[in-house]
Design a protein around this motif. Structure first.
Motif, short mmCIF file in Angstrom:
data_model
loop_
_atom_site.label_atom_id
_atom_site.label_comp_id
_atom_site.label_asym_id
_atom_site.label_seq_id
_atom_site.Cartn_x
_atom_site.Cartn_y
_atom_site.Cartn_z
N PHE A 3 0.81 -1.21 0.00
CA PHE A 3 0.00 0.00 0.00
C PHE A 3 0.85 1.27 0.00
O PHE A 3 0.53 2.24 -0.69
N THR A 4 1.94 1.29 0.74
CA THR A 4 2.75 2.51 0.82
C THR A 4 3.42 2.83 -0.51
O THR A 4 3.56 3.99 -0.88
N LYS A 5 3.83 1.80 -1.24
CA LYS A 5 4.44 2.05 -2.56
C LYS A 5 3.41 2.57 -3.55
O LYS A 5 3.69 3.46 -4.34
N ILE A 6 2.18 2.01 -3.51
CA ILE A 6 1.11 2.49 -4.38
C ILE A 6 0.78 3.94 -4.06
O ILE A 6 0.63 4.78 -4.96
N LEU A 7 0.68 4.26 -2.77
CA LEU A 7 0.40 5.63 -2.35
C LEU A 7 1.53 6.57 -2.78
O LEU A 7 1.28 7.70 -3.21
N GLY A 8 2.77 6.11 -2.69
CA GLY A 8 3.91 6.92 -3.12
C GLY A 8 3.86 7.24 -4.60
O GLY A 8 4.09 8.37 -5.01
N VAL A 9 3.52 6.25 -5.42
CA VAL A 9 3.42 6.47 -6.86
C VAL A 9 2.28 7.43 -7.17
O VAL A 9 2.41 8.34 -8.00
N LEU A 10 1.13 7.27 -6.49
CA LEU A 10 0.00 8.17 -6.71
C LEU A 10 0.34 9.61 -6.32
O LEU A 10 -0.05 10.56 -7.01
N ILE A 13 2.53 11.10 -9.06
CA ILE A 13 1.73 11.46 -10.23
C ILE A 13 0.92 12.72 -9.96
O ILE A 13 0.87 13.65 -10.79
N ALA A 14 0.28 12.80 -8.79
CA ALA A 14 -0.54 13.97 -8.46
C ALA A 14 0.32 15.23 -8.33
O ALA A 14 -0.08 16.30 -8.78
N GLY A 15 1.49 15.11 -7.73
CA GLY A 15 2.38 16.27 -7.59
C GLY A 15 2.88 16.77 -8.93
O GLY A 15 2.93 17.97 -9.18
N THR A 16 3.23 15.84 -9.81
CA THR A 16 3.69 16.22 -11.14
C THR A 16 2.57 16.88 -11.93
O THR A 16 2.78 17.90 -12.60
N VAL A 52 2.30 25.98 -5.70
CA VAL A 52 3.47 25.22 -6.11
C VAL A 52 3.96 24.33 -4.96
O VAL A 52 4.35 23.18 -5.18
N TRP A 53 3.90 24.84 -3.74
CA TRP A 53 4.40 24.06 -2.61
C TRP A 53 3.60 22.77 -2.42
O TRP A 53 4.13 21.78 -1.91
N LEU A 54 2.34 22.75 -2.84
CA LEU A 54 1.53 21.54 -2.73
C LEU A 54 2.06 20.45 -3.67
O LEU A 54 2.20 19.29 -3.27
N GLY A 55 2.39 20.82 -4.89
CA GLY A 55 2.94 19.87 -5.84
C GLY A 55 4.31 19.36 -5.41
O GLY A 55 4.60 18.17 -5.48
N VAL A 56 5.16 20.27 -4.96
CA VAL A 56 6.50 19.89 -4.51
C VAL A 56 6.41 19.00 -3.28
O VAL A 56 7.13 17.99 -3.17
N GLY A 57 5.52 19.32 -2.36
CA GLY A 57 5.33 18.50 -1.15
C GLY A 57 4.83 17.11 -1.48
O GLY A 57 5.27 16.12 -0.89
N ALA A 58 3.89 17.01 -2.43
CA ALA A 58 3.37 15.70 -2.82
C ALA A 58 4.47 14.85 -3.45
O ALA A 58 4.57 13.65 -3.19
N ILE A 59 5.31 15.47 -4.27
CA ILE A 59 6.42 14.73 -4.89
C ILE A 59 7.41 14.28 -3.82
O ILE A 59 7.90 13.14 -3.84
N ALA A 60 7.72 15.15 -2.87
CA ALA A 60 8.68 14.81 -1.82
C ALA A 60 8.16 13.67 -0.94
O ALA A 60 8.88 12.70 -0.66
N GLY A 62 5.80 11.49 -1.72
CA GLY A 62 5.73 10.28 -2.54
C GLY A 62 7.08 9.61 -2.71
O GLY A 62 7.20 8.39 -2.63
N GLY A 63 8.11 10.41 -2.93
CA GLY A 63 9.46 9.86 -3.04
C GLY A 63 9.93 9.22 -1.74
O GLY A 63 10.54 8.14 -1.75
N LEU A 64 9.64 9.86 -0.62
CA LEU A 64 10.01 9.28 0.67
C LEU A 64 9.27 7.97 0.93
O LEU A 64 9.85 7.02 1.48
N LEU A 65 8.01 7.91 0.55
CA LEU A 65 7.26 6.66 0.73
C LEU A 65 7.83 5.55 -0.14
O LEU A 65 7.86 4.38 0.29
N LEU A 66 8.26 5.88 -1.35
CA LEU A 66 8.86 4.85 -2.21
C LEU A 66 10.19 4.35 -1.65
O LEU A 66 10.49 3.17 -1.71
N VAL A 67 10.99 5.27 -1.11
CA VAL A 67 12.31 4.88 -0.62
C VAL A 67 12.22 4.18 0.73
O VAL A 67 12.81 3.11 0.93
#
Length: 73
Positions: A3-10, A13-16, A52-60, A62-67
Protein backbone atom coordinates in the motif's frame (compact mmCIF):
# COMPACT_ATOMS: atom_id res chain seq x y z
CA UNK A 1 3.46 -4.07 -4.27
CA UNK A 2 2.30 -2.88 -0.89
CA UNK A 3 0.00 0.00 0.00
CA UNK A 4 2.75 2.51 0.82
CA UNK A 5 4.44 2.05 -2.56
CA UNK A 6 1.11 2.49 -4.38
CA UNK A 7 0.40 5.63 -2.35
CA UNK A 8 3.91 6.92 -3.12
CA UNK A 9 3.42 6.47 -6.86
CA UNK A 10 0.00 8.17 -6.71
CA UNK A 11 1.49 11.13 -4.82
CA UNK A 12 4.27 11.44 -7.40
CA UNK A 13 1.73 11.46 -10.23
CA UNK A 14 -0.54 13.97 -8.46
CA UNK A 15 2.38 16.27 -7.59
CA UNK A 16 3.69 16.22 -11.14
CA UNK A 17 0.22 16.92 -12.55
CA UNK A 18 -0.21 19.78 -10.08
CA UNK A 19 3.05 21.40 -11.16
CA UNK A 20 2.32 20.85 -14.86
CA UNK A 21 -1.21 22.27 -14.87
CA UNK A 22 -1.13 24.75 -11.98
CA UNK A 23 -4.76 24.00 -11.12
CA UNK A 24 -8.01 22.97 -12.67
CA UNK A 25 -11.24 24.56 -13.84
CA UNK A 26 -14.84 23.45 -13.83
CA UNK A 27 -18.19 24.78 -15.02
CA UNK A 28 -21.21 25.21 -12.78
CA UNK A 29 -24.77 26.26 -13.51
CA UNK A 30 -26.16 29.18 -11.55
CA UNK A 31 -29.62 30.67 -11.57
CA UNK A 32 -29.61 34.22 -12.94
CA UNK A 33 -33.32 35.05 -12.99
CA UNK A 34 -36.28 33.18 -11.54
CA UNK A 35 -39.75 34.54 -12.32
CA UNK A 36 -42.39 32.06 -11.24
CA UNK A 37 -41.98 28.96 -13.39
CA UNK A 38 -39.54 30.70 -15.74
CA UNK A 39 -35.93 30.24 -14.79
CA UNK A 40 -32.82 31.47 -16.60
CA UNK A 41 -29.49 29.84 -15.85
CA UNK A 42 -25.95 30.67 -16.85
CA UNK A 43 -22.82 28.57 -16.93
CA UNK A 44 -19.96 30.00 -14.93
CA UNK A 45 -16.39 28.82 -15.31
CA UNK A 46 -14.55 28.55 -12.00
CA UNK A 47 -10.77 28.25 -11.66
CA UNK A 48 -9.01 26.55 -8.74
CA UNK A 49 -5.29 27.34 -8.51
CA UNK A 50 -3.04 24.86 -6.72
CA UNK A 51 0.01 26.33 -4.99
CA UNK A 52 3.47 25.22 -6.11
CA UNK A 53 4.40 24.06 -2.61
CA UNK A 54 1.53 21.54 -2.73
CA UNK A 55 2.94 19.87 -5.84
CA UNK A 56 6.50 19.89 -4.51
CA UNK A 57 5.33 18.50 -1.15
CA UNK A 58 3.37 15.70 -2.82
CA UNK A 59 6.42 14.73 -4.89
CA UNK A 60 8.68 14.81 -1.82
CA UNK A 61 6.33 12.71 0.33
CA UNK A 62 5.73 10.28 -2.54
CA UNK A 63 9.46 9.86 -3.04
CA UNK A 64 10.01 9.28 0.67
CA UNK A 65 7.26 6.66 0.73
CA UNK A 66 8.86 4.85 -2.21
CA UNK A 67 12.31 4.88 -0.62
CA UNK A 68 11.45 4.23 3.02
CA UNK A 69 7.92 2.81 2.87
CA UNK A 70 8.80 -0.75 1.95
CA UNK A 71 11.60 -1.30 4.45
CA UNK A 72 11.01 -3.72 7.28
CA UNK A 73 12.46 -3.04 10.69
Amino acid sequence: MNFTKILGVLLLIAGTASLATGGFSYTKDSTVVKLGSLELTAKEKEQVNLPVWLGVGAIAVGGLLLVFGGRKR
